[in-house]
Enzyme design. Structure first.
Site, mmCIF file in Angstrom:
data_model
loop_
_atom_site.group_PDB
_atom_site.id
_atom_site.type_symbol
_atom_site.label_atom_id
_atom_site.label_comp_id
_atom_site.label_asym_id
_atom_site.label_seq_id
_atom_site.Cartn_x
_atom_site.Cartn_y
_atom_site.Cartn_z
ATOM 1 N N ASP A 34 3.968 -36.571 51.319
ATOM 2 C CA ASP A 34 4.789 -37.777 51.212
ATOM 3 C C ASP A 34 6.188 -37.424 50.717
ATOM 4 O OD1 ASP A 34 5.630 -40.396 51.078
ATOM 5 O OD2 ASP A 34 4.310 -40.972 49.432
ATOM 6 N N LYS A 63 -0.276 -26.382 44.814
ATOM 7 C CA LYS A 63 0.105 -26.065 43.433
ATOM 8 C C LYS A 63 -1.054 -25.296 42.798
ATOM 9 C CE LYS A 63 3.100 -26.372 40.025
ATOM 10 N NZ LYS A 63 4.340 -25.551 40.051
ATOM 11 N N ASP A 94 6.839 -26.666 44.411
ATOM 12 C CA ASP A 94 8.180 -26.692 43.832
ATOM 13 C C ASP A 94 9.101 -25.714 44.557
ATOM 14 O OD1 ASP A 94 6.463 -24.792 42.822
ATOM 15 O OD2 ASP A 94 7.101 -24.992 40.738
#
Length: 355
Positions: free
Chosen positions: A247, A191, A223
């Site tokens: 995860d 990110k 995203d």
């Protein structure tokens, strides 16, 4: 060859599926002349019930003294009211830390025989997909500073994301080494448009990429990656990412394969000793009924042969046996969809016959 394997059967269906993997390992050992010695140790809820802690010291010592570790599953509603440091799941972080396992390898493969179980449109998965997610396991927000405090609006909580260059370098090398044995493509997920940790992550991954000129390295924001996994999963070969992003994305990837009961995982460190486990939970509602799908645990055992013991041919035999059983139409209850379902033991029998 002789190998000592620590068995952490755990809770729920854990003992049943680990027993299946043991039978398969014994069969492959007989075929190739290997001897596997299995030593069981307590972990999770079973350890809590027996000795009052989720991760006994004896278990830690046994795992560290073994050549590798096979884990079933831990947890269940029986222990849900315990404080966080006494929950069965706490043992997972503890044993990973004790064994210094910083890499989690999570394959997500769509088996041709199970293509109809995939929730994505047929045209999206027509060619199938085979993804390896390389997740950093001992750093990031799960291991950073955390706590409670009084803030501007009253009580607040905080969890801190932190990564060192060293942590990023070592997980990046695992990803590139893995890609060299596959299709030579790595997508690094971060990110970096928001987080300083991701900017260091991206910079460091690119520096390591220079050591692997044959591997194509690209970046993707997390995203967008979440969207791309359901839009076109076949575009991915090896994914490398942080603890929390890994995860989340690995669970998403598991769902588009059609059954969480099919997927293995490996947690690795700097030595050949690893921790191998299916990605699904303990499923206490079906425990003891002999209906659990043992394939994820059996494939985890195959990963043990490949990554800890360098027995690639033996690992391939197990993978091919699973493929043949599925192609022949055999199913357990979770993937039967109204068709005749084999029991845990019967599915294991079919796989052993194919060996």
């Amino acid at each position: 060859m002789n190998y000592n394997i620590a068995l952490l059967k755990g809770d729920g269906i854990g003992p049943e599926i680990v027993d299946s993997a043991v039978r398969v390992l014994e069969a492959i050992g007989k075929k190739y002349g290997h001897v596997f010695k299995f030593t069981p140790y307590l972990i999770g809820g079973a350890a809590l019930d027996s000795v009052g802690v989720p991760l006994p010291e004896e278990t830690v010592k046994g795992c560290l003294a073994s050549d590798s570790v096979l884990l079933g599953a831990v947890g269940g509603p029986k222990w849900d009211t315990l404080p966080g440091n006494m929950r069965p799941e706490k043992a997972l972080l503890g044993i990973r830390s004790a064994m210094e396992l910083f890499t989690n390898l999570r394959p997500a493969k769509l088996y041709p025989a199970l293509k109809g179980d995939c929730p994505l449109r047929e045209d999206i998965v027509a060619g199938g997909f085979d993804i390896m997610i390389v997740r950093e396991l001992t750093g990031g927000i799960y291991f950073g500073d955390r706590g409670m405090r009084e803030g501007k609006y009253g009580e607040e909580a905080y969890d801190t994301e932190c990564y060192s260059r060293f942590e990023i370098e070592r997980i990046a090398r695992v990803a590139f080494d893995t890609a060299m044995k596959r299709d030579k493509r790595v997508v690094s997920i971060d990110k970096a448009n928001v987080l300083d940790t991701s900017r260091l992550w991206r910079k460091t991954v690119h520096e390591i990429a220079e050591e692997y000129p044959k591997v194509e390295c690209t970046d993707m924001l997390v995203d967008n990656a979440a969207m791309q996994l359901v839009r076109n999963p076949a575009q991915f070969d090896v994914i490398v990412t942080t603890n929390m992003f890994g995860d989340i994305l690995s669970d998403e990837a598991s769902q588009i394969t059609g059954s969480i009961g099919m997927l293995p995982s490996a947690s690795l460190g700097t030595t050949s000793r690893g921790l191998y486990e299916p990605i699904h939970g303990s499923a206490p509602d079906i425990a003891g009924k002999n209906i659990a799908n043992p394939i994820a645990t059996i494939l985890s055992a195959a990963m043990m042969l490949r990554y800890s013991f360098s027995l690639a041919k033996e690992a391939d035999d197990i993978v091919n046996a699973v493929d043949k059983v599925l192609n022949d139409g055999y199913r357990t209850a979770d993937i039967a969809h109204g068709k005749e379902a084999l029991s845990t033991v019967e599915m294991t029998d079919r796989i052993i016959e194919c060996l």
